[in-house]
Design a protein around this motif. Structure first.
Motif, PDB file in Angstrom:
ATOM      1  N   GLN A 217       3.901  -9.389 -11.224  1.00 32.85           N
ATOM      2  CA  GLN A 217       3.112  -8.363 -11.890  1.00 32.85           C
ATOM      3  C   GLN A 217       1.828  -8.615 -11.521  1.00 32.85           C
ATOM      4  O   GLN A 217       0.747  -7.477 -11.460  1.00 32.85           O
ATOM      5  CB  GLN A 217       3.255  -8.364 -13.209  1.00 32.85           C
ATOM      6  CG  GLN A 217       2.497  -7.474 -14.148  1.00 32.85           C
ATOM      7  CD  GLN A 217       3.171  -7.316 -15.542  1.00 32.85           C
ATOM      8  OE1 GLN A 217       3.584  -8.503 -16.018  1.00 32.85           O
ATOM      9  NE2 GLN A 217       3.006  -6.128 -16.285  1.00 32.85           N
ATOM     10  N   ASN A 218       1.205  -9.818 -11.288  1.00 33.74           N
ATOM     11  CA  ASN A 218      -0.105 -10.190 -11.231  1.00 33.74           C
ATOM     12  C   ASN A 218      -0.712 -10.052  -9.829  1.00 33.74           C
ATOM     13  O   ASN A 218      -1.725 -10.359  -9.178  1.00 33.74           O
ATOM     14  CB  ASN A 218      -0.487 -11.442 -11.716  1.00 33.74           C
ATOM     15  CG  ASN A 218      -0.579 -11.396 -13.378  1.00 33.74           C
ATOM     16  OD1 ASN A 218      -0.751 -10.466 -13.974  1.00 33.74           O
ATOM     17  ND2 ASN A 218       0.030 -12.526 -13.935  1.00 33.74           N
ATOM     18  N   THR A 219       0.328  -9.948  -8.789  1.00 33.22           N
ATOM     19  CA  THR A 219      -0.104 -10.066  -7.406  1.00 33.22           C
ATOM     20  C   THR A 219      -0.383  -8.575  -7.057  1.00 33.22           C
ATOM     21  O   THR A 219       0.115  -7.515  -7.231  1.00 33.22           O
ATOM     22  CB  THR A 219       1.177 -10.499  -6.576  1.00 33.22           C
ATOM     23  OG1 THR A 219       1.661 -11.674  -6.935  1.00 33.22           O
ATOM     24  CG2 THR A 219       0.970 -10.526  -5.066  1.00 33.22           C
ATOM     25  N   LYS A 220      -1.555  -8.616  -6.120  1.00 36.33           N
ATOM     26  CA  LYS A 220      -2.149  -7.264  -5.678  1.00 36.33           C
ATOM     27  C   LYS A 220      -1.133  -6.703  -4.716  1.00 36.33           C
ATOM     28  O   LYS A 220      -0.519  -7.598  -3.941  1.00 36.33           O
ATOM     29  CB  LYS A 220      -3.550  -7.390  -5.446  1.00 36.33           C
ATOM     30  CG  LYS A 220      -4.501  -8.093  -6.426  1.00 36.33           C
ATOM     31  CD  LYS A 220      -4.620  -6.890  -7.085  1.00 36.33           C
ATOM     32  CE  LYS A 220      -5.525  -7.143  -8.431  1.00 36.33           C
ATOM     33  NZ  LYS A 220      -5.371  -6.252  -9.744  1.00 36.33           N
ATOM     34  N   ILE A 221      -1.095  -5.522  -4.513  1.00 35.96           N
ATOM     35  CA  ILE A 221      -0.685  -4.990  -3.303  1.00 35.96           C
ATOM     36  C   ILE A 221      -1.468  -4.061  -2.392  1.00 35.96           C
ATOM     37  O   ILE A 221      -2.554  -3.570  -2.814  1.00 35.96           O
ATOM     38  CB  ILE A 221       0.359  -3.766  -4.010  1.00 35.96           C
ATOM     39  CG1 ILE A 221       1.370  -4.607  -4.605  1.00 35.96           C
ATOM     40  CG2 ILE A 221       1.122  -2.920  -2.813  1.00 35.96           C
ATOM     41  CD1 ILE A 221       2.560  -3.779  -5.303  1.00 35.96           C
ATOM     42  N   ALA A 222      -1.267  -4.177  -1.131  1.00 33.51           N
ATOM     43  CA  ALA A 222      -2.145  -3.521  -0.063  1.00 33.51           C
ATOM     44  C   ALA A 222      -1.219  -2.787   0.661  1.00 33.51           C
ATOM     45  O   ALA A 222      -0.139  -3.360   1.216  1.00 33.51           O
ATOM     46  CB  ALA A 222      -2.788  -4.577   0.916  1.00 33.51           C
ATOM     47  N   ILE A 223      -1.421  -1.489   0.922  1.00 38.63           N
ATOM     48  CA  ILE A 223      -0.571  -0.400   1.670  1.00 38.63           C
ATOM     49  C   ILE A 223      -1.271  -0.021   2.774  1.00 38.63           C
ATOM     50  O   ILE A 223      -2.399   0.315   2.635  1.00 38.63           O
ATOM     51  CB  ILE A 223      -0.318   0.780   0.963  1.00 38.63           C
ATOM     52  CG1 ILE A 223       0.304   0.299  -0.517  1.00 38.63           C
ATOM     53  CG2 ILE A 223       0.736   1.905   1.784  1.00 38.63           C
ATOM     54  CD1 ILE A 223       0.793   1.578  -1.475  1.00 38.63           C
ATOM     55  N   THR A 224      -0.708  -0.339   3.931  1.00 41.74           N
ATOM     56  CA  THR A 224      -1.346   0.265   5.235  1.00 41.74           C
ATOM     57  C   THR A 224      -0.439   1.704   5.747  1.00 41.74           C
ATOM     58  O   THR A 224       0.714   1.392   5.605  1.00 41.74           O
ATOM     59  CB  THR A 224      -1.329  -0.590   6.372  1.00 41.74           C
ATOM     60  OG1 THR A 224      -2.008  -1.819   5.926  1.00 41.74           O
ATOM     61  CG2 THR A 224      -1.901  -0.256   7.668  1.00 41.74           C
ATOM     62  N   CYS A 225      -1.327   2.740   5.783  1.00 41.02           N
ATOM     63  CA  CYS A 225      -0.378   3.885   6.355  1.00 41.02           C
ATOM     64  C   CYS A 225      -0.474   3.906   7.790  1.00 41.02           C
ATOM     65  O   CYS A 225      -1.487   4.146   8.364  1.00 41.02           O
ATOM     66  CB  CYS A 225      -0.888   5.089   5.465  1.00 41.02           C
ATOM     67  SG  CYS A 225      -1.037   4.961   3.537  1.00 41.02           S
ATOM     68  N   TYR A 226       0.829   4.505   8.324  1.00 43.29           N
ATOM     69  CA  TYR A 226       0.748   4.794   9.905  1.00 43.29           C
ATOM     70  C   TYR A 226       1.406   6.255   9.852  1.00 43.29           C
ATOM     71  O   TYR A 226       2.467   6.680   9.200  1.00 43.29           O
ATOM     72  CB  TYR A 226       1.780   3.849  10.513  1.00 43.29           C
ATOM     73  CG  TYR A 226       1.419   2.440  10.307  1.00 43.29           C
ATOM     74  CD1 TYR A 226       0.660   1.729  11.303  1.00 43.29           C
ATOM     75  CD2 TYR A 226       1.875   1.362   9.251  1.00 43.29           C
ATOM     76  CE1 TYR A 226       0.360   0.417  11.348  1.00 43.29           C
ATOM     77  CE2 TYR A 226       1.312   0.276   9.221  1.00 43.29           C
ATOM     78  CZ  TYR A 226       0.752  -0.145  10.262  1.00 43.29           C
ATOM     79  OH  TYR A 226       0.542  -1.816   9.950  1.00 43.29           O
ATOM     80  N   ASP A 227       0.780   7.077  10.683  1.00 44.29           N
ATOM     81  CA  ASP A 227       1.469   8.259  11.059  1.00 44.29           C
ATOM     82  C   ASP A 227       2.529   8.169  12.163  1.00 44.29           C
ATOM     83  O   ASP A 227       2.657   6.969  12.500  1.00 44.29           O
ATOM     84  CB  ASP A 227       0.380   9.236  11.855  1.00 44.29           C
ATOM     85  CG  ASP A 227      -0.214   8.629  13.417  1.00 44.29           C
ATOM     86  OD1 ASP A 227       0.393   7.864  13.808  1.00 44.29           O
ATOM     87  OD2 ASP A 227      -1.307   8.957  13.805  1.00 44.29           O
ATOM     88  N   LYS A 228       2.848   9.354  12.385  1.00 41.77           N
ATOM     89  CA  LYS A 228       4.387   8.938  13.069  1.00 41.77           C
ATOM     90  C   LYS A 228       4.305   8.390  14.421  1.00 41.77           C
ATOM     91  O   LYS A 228       5.099   8.129  15.140  1.00 41.77           O
ATOM     92  CB  LYS A 228       4.886  10.517  13.292  1.00 41.77           C
ATOM     93  CG  LYS A 228       4.193  11.490  14.240  1.00 41.77           C
ATOM     94  CD  LYS A 228       4.834  13.030  13.900  1.00 41.77           C
ATOM     95  CE  LYS A 228       3.945  13.976  15.050  1.00 41.77           C
ATOM     96  NZ  LYS A 228       4.603  15.042  14.961  1.00 41.77           N
ATOM     97  N   ASP A 229       2.912   8.663  15.102  1.00 41.86           N
ATOM     98  CA  ASP A 229       2.663   7.951  16.445  1.00 41.86           C
ATOM     99  C   ASP A 229       2.433   6.271  16.169  1.00 41.86           C
ATOM    100  O   ASP A 229       2.237   5.845  17.090  1.00 41.86           O
ATOM    101  CB  ASP A 229       1.878   8.610  17.124  1.00 41.86           C
ATOM    102  CG  ASP A 229       1.942  10.236  17.293  1.00 41.86           C
ATOM    103  OD1 ASP A 229       3.349  10.269  17.743  1.00 41.86           O
ATOM    104  OD2 ASP A 229       1.234  10.980  17.110  1.00 41.86           O
TER     105      ASP A 229
END
Length: 191
Positions: free
Chosen positions: A119-131
């Protein structure tokens, strides 16, 4: 920090129809070899690698044996695990047979400490397009909700029970010992 990738992909089930959506999944770095874990535990505890390996192997054997006997087995510092099954339901006792079981499962229930850490761990999201190009990066600002596997199991009310969670919660009166053959054939994973 937990690394998540959001990949843009076609989520349509119709032929020749493209419906793009960003699908999130955890980025797994690699699977650690048990020897690396044992070496790290030896460094942190001051206990020799040989002693920790012997204890690791013995604990694994005991956990497998007791879990296959139907026990919910504690995993120190982590939580507990047990075996269960996913199966269909039937109305008549004459129809009960092992072919109703669609999957054997390992059910892990994290301890409060593990849930708190997650619960205390941060989350990082990297978004990639279809290519495959990076189009956005996001850092967590969510509610940090942690799924509780013990409270997320809801039986399927359908008459066939297809997809319902029928768990093996019973156990033998034996509190350990014996050779049960290990966990071969059991699937890991959640809902």
């Amino acid at each position: 920090m937990i690394q998540i990738k959001a990949k843009q992909q076609n989520v349509s089930f119709e032929k020749n129809v493209e419906k793009l959506a960003f699908v999130l999944s955890a980025h797994l770095y690699n699977t650690l070899d048990s020897s690396k874990v044992i070496e790290e535990a030896a460094k942190r505890s001051g206990i020799s690698v040989g002693v920790i390996k012997a204890a690791w192997d013995a604990a694994g054997e005991v956990i497998r044996t007791w879990a296959t006997e139907g026990h919910n087995v504690p995993l120190p510092g982590l939580g507990s695990m047990r075996f269960g099954v996913r199966s269909k339901s039937v109305q008549n006792v004459e129809d009960v047979k092992t072919s109703l079981i669609s999957a054997r499962r390992v059910i892990f229930t994290p301890s409060k400490e593990v849930k708190d850490e997650l619960q205390n761990t941060k989350i990082a999201i990297t978004c990639y397009d279809k290519d495959g190009n990076i189009v956005k990066r996001v850092t967590s600002a969510d509610t940090n909700d942690v799924e509780d596997p013990e409270n997320s199991l809801t039986p399927d009310p359908s008459p066939t029970g297809e997809g319902s969670e029928n768990q093996n919660q019973g156990g033998s009166s034996n509190t350990g010992g014996g050779n049960s053959g290990g966990s071969a054939g059991f699937e890991t994973g959640g809902e």
